[in-house]
Structure formats: structure tokens, C-alpha cells
Design a protein around this motif. Structure first.
Motif, PDB file in Angstrom:
ATOM      1  N   TYR A 190       0.836  -1.193   0.000  1.00 27.96           N
ATOM      2  CA  TYR A 190       0.000   0.000   0.000  1.00 27.96           C
ATOM      3  C   TYR A 190       0.876   1.250   0.000  1.00 27.96           C
ATOM      4  CZ  TYR A 190      -3.718  -3.206   1.346  1.00 27.96           C
ATOM      5  OH  TYR A 190      -4.611  -4.245   1.371  1.00 27.96           O
ATOM      6  N   GLY A 191       0.434   2.251  -0.779  1.00 28.40           N
ATOM      7  CA  GLY A 191       1.131   3.515  -0.775  1.00 28.40           C
ATOM      8  C   GLY A 191       0.650   4.372   0.379  1.00 28.40           C
ATOM      9  N   LYS A 192       1.195   5.563   0.475  1.00 28.00           N
ATOM     10  CA  LYS A 192       0.772   6.489   1.512  1.00 28.00           C
ATOM     11  C   LYS A 192      -0.661   6.937   1.248  1.00 28.00           C
ATOM     12  CE  LYS A 192       4.500   6.560   3.961  1.00 28.00           C
ATOM     13  NZ  LYS A 192       4.504   5.987   5.329  1.00 28.00           N
ATOM     14  N   ALA A 193      -1.402   7.138   2.308  1.00 32.63           N
ATOM     15  CA  ALA A 193      -2.793   7.565   2.176  1.00 32.63           C
ATOM     16  C   ALA A 193      -2.856   8.969   1.597  1.00 32.63           C
ATOM     17  CB  ALA A 193      -3.472   7.531   3.547  1.00 32.63           C
ATOM     18  N   PHE A 194      -3.881   9.197   0.788  1.00 37.85           N
ATOM     19  CA  PHE A 194      -4.081  10.528   0.218  1.00 37.85           C
ATOM     20  C   PHE A 194      -5.560  10.873   0.319  1.00 37.85           C
ATOM     21  CE2 PHE A 194      -4.995   7.582  -3.126  1.00 37.85           C
ATOM     22  CZ  PHE A 194      -5.974   8.168  -3.906  1.00 37.85           C
ATOM     23  N   SER A 242      -4.217  16.742   7.345  1.00 39.74           N
ATOM     24  CA  SER A 242      -4.295  18.187   7.593  1.00 39.74           C
ATOM     25  C   SER A 242      -5.428  18.502   8.571  1.00 39.74           C
ATOM     26  CB  SER A 242      -4.533  18.940   6.284  1.00 39.74           C
ATOM     27  OG  SER A 242      -3.428  18.825   5.413  1.00 39.74           O
ATOM     28  N   SER A 243      -5.173  19.441   9.457  1.00 45.30           N
ATOM     29  CA  SER A 243      -6.224  19.901  10.356  1.00 45.30           C
ATOM     30  C   SER A 243      -7.373  20.454   9.536  1.00 45.30           C
ATOM     31  CB  SER A 243      -5.669  20.993  11.277  1.00 45.30           C
ATOM     32  OG  SER A 243      -6.710  21.707  11.888  1.00 45.30           O
ATOM     33  N   GLU A 300      -1.576   2.887   9.945  1.00 43.59           N
ATOM     34  CA  GLU A 300      -0.342   3.407  10.534  1.00 43.59           C
ATOM     35  C   GLU A 300       0.774   3.443   9.504  1.00 43.59           C
ATOM     36  OE1 GLU A 300       1.985   2.981  14.770  1.00 43.59           O
ATOM     37  OE2 GLU A 300       1.093   1.173  13.897  1.00 43.59           O
ATOM     38  N   GLU A 301       0.890   2.370   8.727  1.00 49.23           N
ATOM     39  CA  GLU A 301       1.938   2.300   7.700  1.00 49.23           C
ATOM     40  C   GLU A 301       1.718   3.341   6.606  1.00 49.23           C
ATOM     41  OE1 GLU A 301       3.760  -0.950   4.488  1.00 49.23           O
ATOM     42  OE2 GLU A 301       2.374  -1.589   6.066  1.00 49.23           O
ATOM     43  N   ALA A 302       0.447   3.606   6.299  1.00 47.00           N
ATOM     44  CA  ALA A 302       0.120   4.559   5.228  1.00 47.00           C
ATOM     45  C   ALA A 302       0.029   5.996   5.738  1.00 47.00           C
ATOM     46  CB  ALA A 302      -1.200   4.166   4.583  1.00 47.00           C
ATOM     47  N   ASN A 303       0.264   6.197   7.038  1.00 39.71           N
ATOM     48  CA  ASN A 303       0.187   7.527   7.646  1.00 39.71           C
ATOM     49  C   ASN A 303      -1.210   8.123   7.547  1.00 39.71           C
ATOM     50  OD1 ASN A 303       1.485   9.597   9.087  1.00 39.71           O
ATOM     51  ND2 ASN A 303       1.730  10.841   7.232  1.00 39.71           N
ATOM     52  N   ASP A 304      -2.210   7.275   7.729  1.00 39.91           N
ATOM     53  CA  ASP A 304      -3.613   7.691   7.724  1.00 39.91           C
ATOM     54  C   ASP A 304      -4.068   7.806   9.181  1.00 39.91           C
ATOM     55  OD1 ASP A 304      -6.341   8.024   7.497  1.00 39.91           O
ATOM     56  OD2 ASP A 304      -6.734   6.079   6.560  1.00 39.91           O
ATOM     57  N   HIS A 305      -3.879   8.983   9.753  1.00 43.00           N
ATOM     58  CA  HIS A 305      -4.162   9.173  11.175  1.00 43.00           C
ATOM     59  C   HIS A 305      -5.640   8.994  11.492  1.00 43.00           C
ATOM     60  CE1 HIS A 305      -0.295  11.838  11.555  1.00 43.00           C
ATOM     61  NE2 HIS A 305      -0.043  10.572  11.271  1.00 43.00           N
ATOM     62  N   ARG A 306      -6.499   9.483  10.596  1.00 44.01           N
ATOM     63  CA  ARG A 306      -7.943   9.389  10.845  1.00 44.01           C
ATOM     64  C   ARG A 306      -8.391   7.929  10.852  1.00 44.01           C
ATOM     65  NH1 ARG A 306      -9.639  12.294   6.721  1.00 44.01           N
ATOM     66  NH2 ARG A 306      -9.696  14.268   7.818  1.00 44.01           N
ATOM     67  N   GLY A 307      -7.977   7.166   9.848  1.00 48.05           N
ATOM     68  CA  GLY A 307      -8.330   5.760   9.781  1.00 48.05           C
ATOM     69  C   GLY A 307      -7.773   4.981  10.968  1.00 48.05           C
ATOM     70  N   THR A 325      -5.620  12.208  18.205  1.00 47.46           N
ATOM     71  CA  THR A 325      -5.718  12.435  16.762  1.00 47.46           C
ATOM     72  C   THR A 325      -6.946  13.271  16.430  1.00 47.46           C
ATOM     73  OG1 THR A 325      -4.575  10.379  16.232  1.00 47.46           O
ATOM     74  CG2 THR A 325      -5.997  11.311  14.522  1.00 47.46           C
ATOM     75  N   CYS A 326      -8.078  12.925  17.040  1.00 48.86           N
ATOM     76  CA  CYS A 326      -9.320  13.657  16.774  1.00 48.86           C
ATOM     77  C   CYS A 326      -9.165  15.135  17.116  1.00 48.86           C
ATOM     78  CB  CYS A 326     -10.473  13.047  17.572  1.00 48.86           C
ATOM     79  SG  CYS A 326     -10.906  11.369  17.100  1.00 48.86           S
ATOM     80  N   ARG A 327      -8.508  15.415  18.220  1.00 49.58           N
ATOM     81  CA  ARG A 327      -8.331  16.813  18.632  1.00 49.58           C
ATOM     82  C   ARG A 327      -7.346  17.533  17.722  1.00 49.58           C
ATOM     83  NH1 ARG A 327     -10.989  18.121  23.058  1.00 49.58           N
ATOM     84  NH2 ARG A 327     -11.611  16.507  24.555  1.00 49.58           N
ATOM     85  N   THR A 328      -6.266  16.854  17.359  1.00 53.44           N
ATOM     86  CA  THR A 328      -5.260  17.476  16.499  1.00 53.44           C
ATOM     87  C   THR A 328      -5.842  17.841  15.140  1.00 53.44           C
ATOM     88  OG1 THR A 328      -3.457  16.273  17.587  1.00 53.44           O
ATOM     89  CG2 THR A 328      -3.024  17.150  15.373  1.00 53.44           C
ATOM     90  N   MET A 329      -6.652  16.932  14.581  1.00 53.81           N
ATOM     91  CA  MET A 329      -7.222  17.142  13.259  1.00 53.81           C
ATOM     92  C   MET A 329      -8.576  17.852  13.298  1.00 53.81           C
ATOM     93  SD  MET A 329      -6.240  13.536  11.383  1.00 53.81           S
ATOM     94  CE  MET A 329      -6.916  14.110   9.828  1.00 53.81           C
ATOM     95  N   LYS A 330      -9.063  18.167  14.507  1.00 56.82           N
ATOM     96  CA  LYS A 330     -10.359  18.844  14.687  1.00 56.82           C
ATOM     97  C   LYS A 330     -11.506  18.002  14.139  1.00 56.82           C
ATOM     98  CE  LYS A 330      -7.896  22.411  16.016  1.00 56.82           C
ATOM     99  NZ  LYS A 330      -7.700  22.694  17.455  1.00 56.82           N
ATOM    100  N   LEU A 331     -11.478  16.698  14.418  1.00 60.14           N
ATOM    101  CA  LEU A 331     -12.514  15.779  13.933  1.00 60.14           C
ATOM    102  C   LEU A 331     -13.668  15.757  14.931  1.00 60.14           C
ATOM    103  CD1 LEU A 331     -10.181  12.854  12.810  1.00 60.14           C
ATOM    104  CD2 LEU A 331     -11.185  14.633  11.363  1.00 60.14           C
ATOM    105  N   SER A 332     -14.595  16.677  14.781  1.00 60.50           N
ATOM    106  CA  SER A 332     -15.654  16.855  15.778  1.00 60.50           C
ATOM    107  C   SER A 332     -16.528  15.619  15.924  1.00 60.50           C
ATOM    108  CB  SER A 332     -16.518  18.064  15.401  1.00 60.50           C
ATOM    109  OG  SER A 332     -15.746  19.231  15.326  1.00 60.50           O
TER     110      SER A 332
END
Length: 371
Positions: free
Chosen positions: A2-6, A21-22, A198-205, A237-244
């Protein structure tokens, strides 16, 4: 593999934005680019920057602003003759409709988005729209109807090496196993999703996967401390990215974990917090689930039985209106768990027979598709 998440919803001049991104940063950049595109008379760019604005508002829980933004994005895309951009706007609108509990509207918009995505040659928006339809059915408890679609989308995502969508599909399938008592399978799928994210740097997932793992170890193993540790990590993560929305669901799950551990006063405080958060963003599903947890906690803390029965009856009506099959069953089990079957036995039996599957206490699922 898998590539990096986009984040394919960040388009045009906003493709440099990260999936992590926040949302406040996304909103600021999207609004600036949208104004510039409108002033330059570039409807295509306005449509694509407007999509990012719509998604930022939606994930921040700003319902009215999100509704205005996706519609403006669609109008700009139509003016530009950009079929794929029209599909993306409809996907955003359909996702918002599901978040607001308008499931019939969500299905209509997402079906049209999938059609336009195919017409416009954009396989990503087609896939996201089909995923939205799958998640809509799953949230409503129609597991048999959407299970195969989840598996199909997982296979497609794996084949393309698209990490973010693979994580989404794994989490959706895991949730269905968890809700029907397949805890070991659910754990394995959530664990795989967490690893890929984690490997793809997908913090939300990754945050959503940790929440799923916390739920499973709490209900299956009674491991309260490990569950709370994972939820605390996800909350950062939720707070850092403002995921209400994700943050509110995290708080509600923390309430579930504490309730199962018999820590009813602490659970009550978390349910009250998540209830306020869901009400602020006008998310009826999360609000109803928080009310259910709060009603059970208050009952355990000595609330009058008649008041509890009345609250559960009102919740059953609300959940019927929203169309959540498995959540109605949770109300029926709450009657039994709290010894209220005698006060409303016929009602409880009716709800127990109403839906598909038999999810365990406190089950729910992620609110966002392609989070």
C-alpha cells in the motif's frame, strides 16, 4: 503493498493538502482558493475547492455551512461541464445527508454520484459513492444487503493498493462482525486496519481502528484499561485534526467502556458530554445512542423506573423515525437489562423482533465514509 494515504477530495490547487491536515487548515485554504477561483471566473476550480470547503464544514459538524457548500460546488461543476466534479459534490451531499440521519436522501445522492462518477471516468469517486451506499445500509443494520458490497469494495481497494479505502472497508466489515457477535474476527480486521493505516500515515483511519479495537476488548475481554488507553490515543488524533464527529463518537465509546465496567457515574458524564457534542452538530444518530447510554447509566444510579421506561419509549420512537434497525434492538435489550420488561414488555418484544442481526450491547459504527 500500500502507498501512503491521500485525500482525493482535496482537488485542484488543494492537492498539496495532506490526508492528516487539520480541518481548520483545510477550511482556510479551501475558502481562500474558492474566492480566488470565483473572482477569476473559473467554475471548475471553484467546484473542486468548494468540495474541500464542504467536507471541512461537514467533519467539523457545521451542518448548514456544509449543505450550502456542497450545493455551490455542484452548481459550479455543472456550469463548468465537469461531470466528475459534479459526482464529487453529490458524494459530499450524500455523506452529509447520512450524517444528518436522512438515509433516503443519502441513498439518492450517492447513487447519482456513482452514476456520474462512472460517466465522468473517475473510478475513485465512483468507489467512494458505492462505499457511501454500503455504509448507509450498514448503519441502518441491513448487513445482508450490503455485506457483499463491502467485500467487493475491499477487493477493489486492495487491488489498487489504496490504503485509505482498504482501511475503511476493513473497519466496516469488522463492525458488522462485532455487531453480530463475531468478536475474534472483528478484532483481527480492526487490527489489520490499524496496521495498514499506521503504515500509510492515515491518522484518521488509525483513530477509528483504535476505537473499534477498544470496543472489542472491552466487550469481549472486559479489558477496561487497555480499551481506555486506545481511546485516549485516538482522541489525541481527533483533537489534532479537529474531527468533531469522530471525537464525539470516541467520547460515547468511552462511556460504553466505563458502563460495562460498572463505573456508572463516570459513564454518565461521558454520555452527557457526547450528547452535547452531537446536539451541537445536529447528528441525530449519535444523539440517540448517547441518550440510550445516559438513560441506562442514570437507571443504574437510581433513577425512577417510570422515568427510565418513558425515556426508553421515546428513544424507541426516535430510532424508528431515524431508521436504525440494530439500535432499536438495543432499546429492547435495555428494557430487559434494567428489569423494565414488565412495564413495557409488549413494546420491548416488538422492537426485539424488528431488525436484522443481534448486535451486542452498545454497538455502533463509524459515522463517516472515507474518513
Amino acid at each position: 503493498m500500500y502507498g501512503k494515504a491521500f485525500a482525493p477530495e482535496y482537488q485542484g490547487a488543494l492537492t498539496t493538502l495532506s490526508v492528516n491536515s487539520s480541518l481548520t487548515d483545510v477550511l482556510a485554504a479551501g475558502t481562500e482558493q474558492l474566492k480566488a477561483a470565483e473572482q477569476a471566473g473559473q467554475p471548475g476550480e471553484a467546484a473542486r475547492s468548494g468540495l474541500a470547503v464542504a467536507e471541512a464544514h461537514r467533519r467539523l459538524g457545521r451542518v448548514e455551512e456544509a449543505d450550502q457548500a456542497w450545493k455551490a460546488s455542484y452548481r459550479a461543476a455543472r456550469k463548468a461541464g465537469d461531470t466528475a466534479a459534479m459526482a464529487w459534490a453529490l458524494w459530499s451531499g450524500g455523506t452529509l445527508a447520512r450524517q444528518r440521519g436522512a438515509f433516503a436522501l443519502a441513498r439518492r445522492l450517492l447513487e447519482l454520484a456513482a452514476e456520474l462518477g462512472e460517466q465522468g471516468g473517475d473510478i475513485v469517486v465512483r468507489g467512494y459513492s458505492l462505499a457511501g451506499l454500503a455504509e448507509t445500509g450498514r448503519i441502518q443494520g441491513d448487513y445482508e444487503a450490503v455485506g457483499r458490497l463491502h467485500e467487493q469494495l475491499l477487493a477493489e481497494a486492495r487491488r489498487r493498493g489504496e490504503a485509505r479505502h482498504t482501511v475503511w472497508a476493513l473497519e466496516g466489515i469488522a463492525q458488522m462482525h462485532r455487531n453480530t457477535g463475531g468478536y475474534d474476527t472483528a478484532y483481527d480486521l480492526f487490527e489489520e486496519a490499524a496496521g495498514i493505516a499506521e503504515e500509510a500515515n492515515d491518522h484518521r483511519g488509525h483513530a477509528w481502528a483504535l476505537r473499534g479495537l477498544a470496543d472489542v476488548v472491552s466487550v469481549r475481554d472486559g479489558d477496561t484499561e487497555r480499551a481506555l488507553t486506545w481511546l485516549s490515543e485516538a482522541e489525541k488524533t481527533c483533537r489534532t485534526m479537529k474531527l468533531s464527529s469522530a471525537l464525539a463518537y470516541n467520547h460515547k465509546m468511552r462511556g460504553n467502556v466505563l458502563y460495562r465496567a460498572g463505573r456508572y457515574a463516570e459513564a454518565r458524564a461521558l454520555y452527557e458530554q457526547s450528547l452535547a457534542e452531537f446536539r451541537a452538530m445536529r447528528e441525530p444518530r449519535g444523539e440517540a445512542l448517547s441518550r440510550l447510554g445516559l438513560a441506562k447509566s442514570l437507571a443504574r444510579l437510581g433513577r425512577d423506573r417510570a422515568e427510565t421506561a418513558a425515556e426508553l419509549a421515546d428513544l424507541a420512537t426516535t430510532l424508528d423515525r431515524i431508521g436504525l434497525k440494530h439500535a432499536r434492538e438495543m432499546v429492547a435489550r435495555a428494557h430487559e437489562e434494567l428489569g423494565l420488561a414488565g412495564a413495557s414488555g409488549t413494546r420491548a418484544a416488538t422492537y426485539a423482533d424488528a431488525g436484522a442481526g443481534t448486535p451486542a450491547d452498545g454497538a455502533d459504527s463509524p459515522a463517516e465514509v472515507a474518513r
